[in-house]
Design a protein around this motif. Sequence first.
Motif, PDB file in Angstrom:
ATOM      1  N   SER A 107       0.815  -1.206   0.000  1.00 12.48           N
ATOM      2  CA  SER A 107       0.000   0.000   0.000  1.00 12.48           C
ATOM      3  C   SER A 107       0.853   1.263   0.000  1.00 12.48           C
ATOM      4  N   ASP A 115      -1.161   9.885   3.527  1.00 13.74           N
ATOM      5  CA  ASP A 115      -2.438  10.332   4.097  1.00 13.74           C
ATOM      6  C   ASP A 115      -2.336  11.761   4.628  1.00 13.74           C
ATOM      7  N   ILE A 142      -7.669  -0.365  -0.639  1.00 14.21           N
ATOM      8  CA  ILE A 142      -8.251  -0.793   0.642  1.00 14.21           C
ATOM      9  C   ILE A 142      -7.931   0.224   1.736  1.00 14.21           C
ATOM     10  N   ASP A 143      -6.678   0.663   1.795  1.00 11.88           N
ATOM     11  CA  ASP A 143      -6.318   1.672   2.798  1.00 11.88           C
ATOM     12  C   ASP A 143      -7.040   2.985   2.540  1.00 11.88           C
ATOM     13  N   TYR A 145      -9.951   3.377   1.184  1.00 17.25           N
ATOM     14  CA  TYR A 145     -11.328   3.135   1.628  1.00 17.25           C
ATOM     15  C   TYR A 145     -11.428   3.250   3.152  1.00 17.25           C
ATOM     16  N   ASN A 146     -10.517   2.585   3.850  1.00 10.11           N
ATOM     17  CA  ASN A 146     -10.538   2.603   5.315  1.00 10.11           C
ATOM     18  C   ASN A 146     -10.259   3.987   5.891  1.00 10.11           C
ATOM     19  N   LEU A 147      -9.574   4.830   5.124  1.00  4.82           N
ATOM     20  CA  LEU A 147      -9.283   6.196   5.559  1.00  4.82           C
ATOM     21  C   LEU A 147     -10.364   7.193   5.134  1.00  4.82           C
ATOM     22  N   LEU A 177     -15.244  -2.119  -2.260  1.00  8.21           N
ATOM     23  CA  LEU A 177     -14.754  -0.804  -1.836  1.00  8.21           C
ATOM     24  C   LEU A 177     -15.598   0.341  -2.376  1.00  8.21           C
TER      25      LEU A 177
END
Length: 183
Positions: A107, A115, A142-143, A145-147, A177
């Motif tokens: 990632s 970020d 994925i990261d 999305y999670n952020l 996602l």
Amino acid sequence: MTKALISIDYTYDFVADDGKLTAGAAAQAIAAKIAQVTQEAYDNGDYIFFTIDGHDEGDRFHPETRLFPPHNIKGSSGRDLYGQLAPVYEAIKSDSRVFWIDKRHYSAFSGTDLDIRLRERRVTTVVLTGVLSDICVLHTAIDAYNLGYDIEIVSSAIASLSPENHQFALNHFKNVLGAKIIE
């Protein structure tokens, strides 16, 4: 809505026929599109982040050493941007909207300040291009999305080692996602 293009690992080792972990023809086939999308993002005033895998030679502790041959070794030509993307980068790299971020993991967010840089610039949408669809692009998505970022995937500007893996990633981006798939 502020956008950032995240260009992931479109380097010699992942794309060239003699690259150390190449997706070969599939990755080479997106050369013009990835360059075009990058230039368009720049022309639109978007931020652009080149997030590039960088490994230390002989690092036996990195988990990828058990899975893949050594690739994108720091200081090697394997980390050079591939094909038509290289001159686009050279033309825009001195702009304050363009960034190069070294990464050690799949990632682009893992272990980097990506970020923070995106949030400082009030970016809400990330547009992903690069390789490999089912590994580094997927883990970055994925990261993201999670952020809490909105995600756009340029399907004609990502590639993988196999058509099956590529299709799996596209399905995951869209159905798990909630990414917007752009042709």
